[in-house]
Design a protein around this motif. Structure first.
Motif, PDB file in Angstrom:
ATOM      1  N   MET A   1       0.824  -1.192   0.000  1.00 26.26           N
ATOM      2  CA  MET A   1       0.000   0.000   0.000  1.00 26.26           C
ATOM      3  C   MET A   1       0.863   1.249   0.000  1.00 26.26           C
ATOM      4  SD  MET A   1      -3.093   1.146  -0.078  1.00 26.26           S
ATOM      5  CE  MET A   1      -4.083  -0.269   0.428  1.00 26.26           C
ATOM      6  N   ALA A   2       1.961   1.184   0.780  1.00 29.80           N
ATOM      7  CA  ALA A   2       2.855   2.335   0.824  1.00 29.80           C
ATOM      8  C   ALA A   2       3.480   2.573  -0.521  1.00 29.80           C
ATOM      9  CB  ALA A   2       3.933   2.110   1.893  1.00 29.80           C
ATOM     10  N   ALA A   3       3.791   1.459  -1.237  1.00 31.37           N
ATOM     11  CA  ALA A   3       4.361   1.611  -2.577  1.00 31.37           C
ATOM     12  C   ALA A   3       3.367   2.230  -3.507  1.00 31.37           C
ATOM     13  CB  ALA A   3       4.828   0.252  -3.080  1.00 31.37           C
ATOM     14  N   ALA A   4       2.083   1.854  -3.380  1.00 34.44           N
ATOM     15  CA  ALA A   4       1.051   2.401  -4.248  1.00 34.44           C
ATOM     16  C   ALA A   4       0.888   3.882  -4.021  1.00 34.44           C
ATOM     17  CB  ALA A   4      -0.271   1.681  -4.000  1.00 34.44           C
ATOM     18  N   SER A   5       0.967   4.325  -2.749  1.00 32.84           N
ATOM     19  CA  SER A   5       0.804   5.739  -2.457  1.00 32.84           C
ATOM     20  C   SER A   5       1.917   6.552  -3.061  1.00 32.84           C
ATOM     21  CB  SER A   5       0.737   5.974  -0.953  1.00 32.84           C
ATOM     22  OG  SER A   5       1.977   5.618  -0.362  1.00 32.84           O
ATOM     23  N   CYS A   6       3.081   5.929  -3.216  1.00 37.30           N
ATOM     24  CA  CYS A   6       4.194   6.643  -3.804  1.00 37.30           C
ATOM     25  C   CYS A   6       4.005   6.842  -5.291  1.00 37.30           C
ATOM     26  CB  CYS A   6       5.509   5.898  -3.555  1.00 37.30           C
ATOM     27  SG  CYS A   6       5.956   5.819  -1.808  1.00 37.30           S
ATOM     28  N   LEU A   7       3.154   5.970  -5.908  1.00 31.73           N
ATOM     29  CA  LEU A   7       2.926   6.096  -7.343  1.00 31.73           C
ATOM     30  C   LEU A   7       1.931   7.189  -7.672  1.00 31.73           C
ATOM     31  CD1 LEU A   7       2.730   2.295  -8.263  1.00 31.73           C
ATOM     32  CD2 LEU A   7       4.671   3.849  -8.574  1.00 31.73           C
ATOM     33  N   LEU A   8       1.149   7.613  -6.704  1.00 32.84           N
ATOM     34  CA  LEU A   8       0.132   8.634  -6.932  1.00 32.84           C
ATOM     35  C   LEU A   8       0.672   9.993  -6.519  1.00 32.84           C
ATOM     36  CD1 LEU A   8      -2.969   6.746  -5.477  1.00 32.84           C
ATOM     37  CD2 LEU A   8      -2.339   6.994  -7.877  1.00 32.84           C
ATOM     38  N   SER A   9       0.316  11.009  -7.324  1.00 29.02           N
ATOM     39  CA  SER A   9       0.679  12.370  -6.941  1.00 29.02           C
ATOM     40  C   SER A   9      -0.262  12.851  -5.855  1.00 29.02           C
ATOM     41  CB  SER A   9       0.613  13.301  -8.160  1.00 29.02           C
ATOM     42  OG  SER A   9      -0.703  13.358  -8.650  1.00 29.02           O
ATOM     43  N   GLU A  10       0.176  13.857  -5.102  1.00 33.02           N
ATOM     44  CA  GLU A  10      -0.603  14.302  -3.971  1.00 33.02           C
ATOM     45  C   GLU A  10      -1.913  14.941  -4.395  1.00 33.02           C
ATOM     46  OE1 GLU A  10       1.862  16.794  -1.618  1.00 33.02           O
ATOM     47  OE2 GLU A  10       3.128  15.152  -0.914  1.00 33.02           O
ATOM     48  N   ASP A  11      -1.983  15.536  -5.616  1.00 33.14           N
ATOM     49  CA  ASP A  11      -3.244  16.163  -6.046  1.00 33.14           C
ATOM     50  C   ASP A  11      -4.321  15.124  -6.386  1.00 33.14           C
ATOM     51  OD1 ASP A  11      -2.002  15.207  -8.234  1.00 33.14           O
ATOM     52  OD2 ASP A  11      -2.358  16.965  -9.519  1.00 33.14           O
ATOM     53  N   GLN A  12      -3.906  13.831  -6.533  1.00 30.86           N
ATOM     54  CA  GLN A  12      -4.890  12.779  -6.783  1.00 30.86           C
ATOM     55  C   GLN A  12      -5.663  12.422  -5.520  1.00 30.86           C
ATOM     56  OE1 GLN A  12      -1.824  10.227  -8.881  1.00 30.86           O
ATOM     57  NE2 GLN A  12      -3.601   9.788 -10.161  1.00 30.86           N
ATOM     58  N   PHE A  13      -5.223  12.924  -4.361  1.00 26.23           N
ATOM     59  CA  PHE A  13      -5.945  12.700  -3.117  1.00 26.23           C
ATOM     60  C   PHE A  13      -6.866  13.874  -2.788  1.00 26.23           C
ATOM     61  CE2 PHE A  13      -2.053  10.180  -2.669  1.00 26.23           C
ATOM     62  CZ  PHE A  13      -2.568   8.934  -2.331  1.00 26.23           C
ATOM     63  N   LEU A  14      -6.973  14.823  -3.725  1.00 26.54           N
ATOM     64  CA  LEU A  14      -7.764  16.024  -3.455  1.00 26.54           C
ATOM     65  C   LEU A  14      -9.075  15.971  -4.222  1.00 26.54           C
ATOM     66  CD1 LEU A  14      -4.984  18.754  -3.663  1.00 26.54           C
ATOM     67  CD2 LEU A  14      -5.760  17.486  -1.659  1.00 26.54           C
ATOM     68  N   CYS A  15     -10.150  16.352  -3.563  1.00 24.06           N
ATOM     69  CA  CYS A  15     -11.463  16.459  -4.217  1.00 24.06           C
ATOM     70  C   CYS A  15     -11.457  17.692  -5.104  1.00 24.06           C
ATOM     71  CB  CYS A  15     -12.556  16.550  -3.150  1.00 24.06           C
ATOM     72  SG  CYS A  15     -14.194  16.918  -3.827  1.00 24.06           S
ATOM     73  N   THR A 131       0.893  21.958  -5.887  1.00 31.90           N
ATOM     74  CA  THR A 131       0.536  20.763  -6.668  1.00 31.90           C
ATOM     75  C   THR A 131      -0.657  20.981  -7.588  1.00 31.90           C
ATOM     76  OG1 THR A 131      -0.810  19.996  -4.808  1.00 31.90           O
ATOM     77  CG2 THR A 131       1.467  19.225  -4.896  1.00 31.90           C
ATOM     78  N   MET A 132      -1.623  21.772  -7.220  1.00 34.31           N
ATOM     79  CA  MET A 132      -2.837  21.940  -8.027  1.00 34.31           C
ATOM     80  C   MET A 132      -2.617  23.008  -9.083  1.00 34.31           C
ATOM     81  SD  MET A 132      -5.886  21.612  -5.235  1.00 34.31           S
ATOM     82  CE  MET A 132      -7.061  21.695  -6.569  1.00 34.31           C
ATOM     83  N   SER A 133      -3.013  22.653 -10.297  1.00 31.22           N
ATOM     84  CA  SER A 133      -2.765  23.533 -11.431  1.00 31.22           C
ATOM     85  C   SER A 133      -3.423  24.895 -11.249  1.00 31.22           C
ATOM     86  CB  SER A 133      -3.253  22.872 -12.729  1.00 31.22           C
ATOM     87  OG  SER A 133      -4.641  22.551 -12.606  1.00 31.22           O
ATOM     88  N   GLY A 134      -4.645  24.923 -10.686  1.00 31.82           N
ATOM     89  CA  GLY A 134      -5.346  26.196 -10.511  1.00 31.82           C
ATOM     90  C   GLY A 134      -4.666  27.102  -9.497  1.00 31.82           C
ATOM     91  N   LEU A 135      -4.102  26.492  -8.447  1.00 31.13           N
ATOM     92  CA  LEU A 135      -3.460  27.297  -7.396  1.00 31.13           C
ATOM     93  C   LEU A 135      -2.013  27.636  -7.721  1.00 31.13           C
ATOM     94  CD1 LEU A 135      -4.817  25.487  -4.195  1.00 31.13           C
ATOM     95  CD2 LEU A 135      -5.649  27.597  -5.251  1.00 31.13           C
ATOM     96  N   LYS A 136      -1.443  26.876  -8.650  1.00 30.50           N
ATOM     97  CA  LYS A 136      -0.060  27.152  -9.016  1.00 30.50           C
ATOM     98  C   LYS A 136       0.100  28.527  -9.639  1.00 30.50           C
ATOM     99  CE  LYS A 136       1.689  22.438  -9.714  1.00 30.50           C
ATOM    100  NZ  LYS A 136       2.217  21.482 -10.701  1.00 30.50           N
TER     101      LYS A 136
END
Length: 545
Positions: A1-15, A131-136
């Protein structure tokens, strides 16, 4: 699971609706993930139902499926974020640092401030802006307080520019309206310029501080030197005055001893005379008693021849010529005082000689200034001699030249420190020497006095010396000076004149207040038909500079 979380970018955890980490993540039939609460609220106001991400339209409200995978990943993400937050406790904001505006409870140190959100963020809460394109697209700056002050109050835009004309910060819209014709530069450029100016000013201030620190050290060294000189002067002064007091005491004791010895001699003589007289009185009394024992009458006349002689023996000394006289001690005191005066004069001469030798270290190569000389004065080619001539020269009447007074200045001036020079006056019946202020009136008759800017002494009528002290002070000199020394201590307010050959002080101006340059002053006076034609001569001194 920890390996899987490393494959995802942090913005993929954002609504994508609340822009925060998923809470109860669900999946739509089109395959996109949202917070359950967020998508329900969105669809409650949006009919027909559309996906916020792909804009797909549904004829019936889609069924929401719980995304267990995303839920697990979000839980792990929150746990890691919590650990990160815990590890950031050491970054708790300290006094003087900008705190995070989002943190509740303990405020962490802000890493950046957003000029769009007008919020300062710590490391954790800054994550969406990175991380988020709109806030960048938001403008981030180093953390600052009072972000509202960085926004234009009129246009609600960031103050990104600087108006040099009005010396104020402006936004983009300000340059279109109120500051349209003004000189506008980027705020960063103005900041760099101001920063450079501040750095230059800071460097100048540091330089000034260093210069003053050096000056303080120099003053301290001079103070130490002054203290040492004072101790030396006190020691030498005590030695000299001790010698003088010993001389006075010795002279006084000698006078007392002479008077007492003379008095003792007188007393012995009186005692001798009194003793002789008493002896004669005793003999006479004895004779008187013998005479009184004789009782004669007429019946005894025939016996006179048998009586001893009644004649008194003549005195052995004629006491009418014998006497003692009250002694006079005037001569003794006068002679002792005269000897003391000679001793003191010799000691004073030694002191003055040492002082003159000390003055010579401040001797300068003084030359006469022809631009200041009265037209009837004649100067030697080397600028060392001046005397009066009958012929009036045709010279330019420049502002520096004396027009009424028959005098001339030296070229060298003094505005601090010390100056010494010597002038030969042999053969003259009149002269004037000293120093004068630079600003004196050179076109009118001169009243010599310190009040008018002159510190001078003079010779008049061949043997009349005086100081122009306002009022004049007549000087009593034992010897006629052939060479006069002039010493000036500008800082001490002192002008002294010395009889160089006799090593004697002639006169001293003290407590003078000098506020401008002083120049040596030379007045040879009129030649009186040749009686006073001898020039004043500036004497050379070894080591002059």
């Amino acid at each position: 699971m920890a390996a899987a979380s490393c494959l995802l970018s942090e913005d993929q955890f954002l609504c994508s609706i609340c822009l925060d980490v998923f809470t109860d993540p669900v999946t739509t039939s089109c395959g996109h993930n949202f917070c359950k609460k967020c998508i329900n609220e969105h669809w409650n106001v949006s009919v027909p139902w559309k996906c916020p991400m792909c804009k797909e339209t549904f004829t019936t409200k889609p069924e929401l499926l719980i995304n267990t995978f995303i839920s697990e990943m979000v839980a792990q993400f929150r746990e890691e974020a919590q650990q990160k937050t815990s590890s950031s406790e050491q970054q708790e904001s300290k006094p003087g640092e900008v705190p995070c505006d989002v943190c509740t409870g303990t405020k962490l140190k802000a890493l950046k401030s957003c000029l769009v959100c007008l919020v300062s963020y710590c490391e954790t809460h800054l994550e969406p802006h990175l991380t988020m394109s709109g806030l960048k697209r938001h403008q981030l700056i180093d953390p600052v307080e009072n972000l509202e002050d960085r926004m234009c109050r009129k246009h609600d835009k960031p103050l990104e520019l600087f108006c040099k004309t009005d010396q104020t910060c402006v936004c983009m819209l300000c340059t279109v309206f109120d500051h349209k014709t003004h000189e506008i530069v980027p705020l960063r450029d103005e900041y760099d310029e101001k920063k450079a100016e501040v750095e230059r000013t800071g460097a100048e201030i540091q330089q000034m501080i260093q210069e003053r620190q050096v000056r303080i050290q120099k003053i301290k060294r001079l103070l130490n030197l002054s203290n040492k000189n004072a101790d030396t002067e006190i020691a030498e002064g005590l030695q000299i005055f001790t010698i003088l007091m010993e001389s006075v005491e010795r002279g006084m004791n000698e006078v007392i001893e002479r008077i007492e010895e003379k008095q003792r001699t007188t007393e012995k003589q009186a005692e001798y005379f009194i003793k002789e007289l008493e002896q004669e009185i005793s003999a006479l009394k004895k004779r008187s008693m013998e005479v009184e024992q004789l009782s004669l009458s007429e019946d005894h006349l025939h016996l006179l021849q048998s009586f001893p002689s009644l004649k008194v023996a003549p005195p052995t000394k004629d006491w009418t010529e014998v006497s003692i006289h009250a002694a006079s001690y005037r001569g003794t005191v006068v002679r002792a005082v005269s000897q003391l005066e000679e001793s003191l004069s010799a000691r004073i001469a030694e002191c003055v000689t040492a002082e003159l030798k000390w003055f010579q270290q401040y001797a300068r190569n003084v030359n006469l200034d022809p631009d200041t000389a009265h037209p009837e004065l004649s100067l030697s080619d080397d600028g060392k001699q001046v005397n009066h001539c009958d012929e009036k020269k045709n010279l330019p009447d420049n502002p520096e030249r004396f027009s009424k007074c028959m005098c001339v200045f030296g070229k060298q001036s003094i505005s601090s420190g010390r100056l010494y020079y010597e002038v030969q006056v042999t053969g003259k019946t009149k002269w004037t020497l000293g120093v004068a202020r630079e600003s004196i009136n050179r076109k009118e008759n001169i009243q010599l006095s310190p009040q008018e800017g002159y510190w001078t002494i003079c010779l008049r009528n061949e043997n009349e010396y005086k100081a122009f002290a306002g009022p004049d002070v007549y000087l009593r000199l034992k010897w006629r000076p052939q060479k006069v020394g002039v010493f000036v201590d500008y800082d001490e307010g002192l002008v002294s004149f010395y009889h160089v050959d006799a090593a004697a002080l002639m006169y001293c101006f003290t407590d003078c207040s000098f506020t401008e340059k002083l120049y040596p002053y030379f007045g040879p006076c009129p030649n009186d038909g040749g009686k006073n034609s001898t020039p004043l001569i500036i004497s050379p001194i070894n080591g002059t500079k």
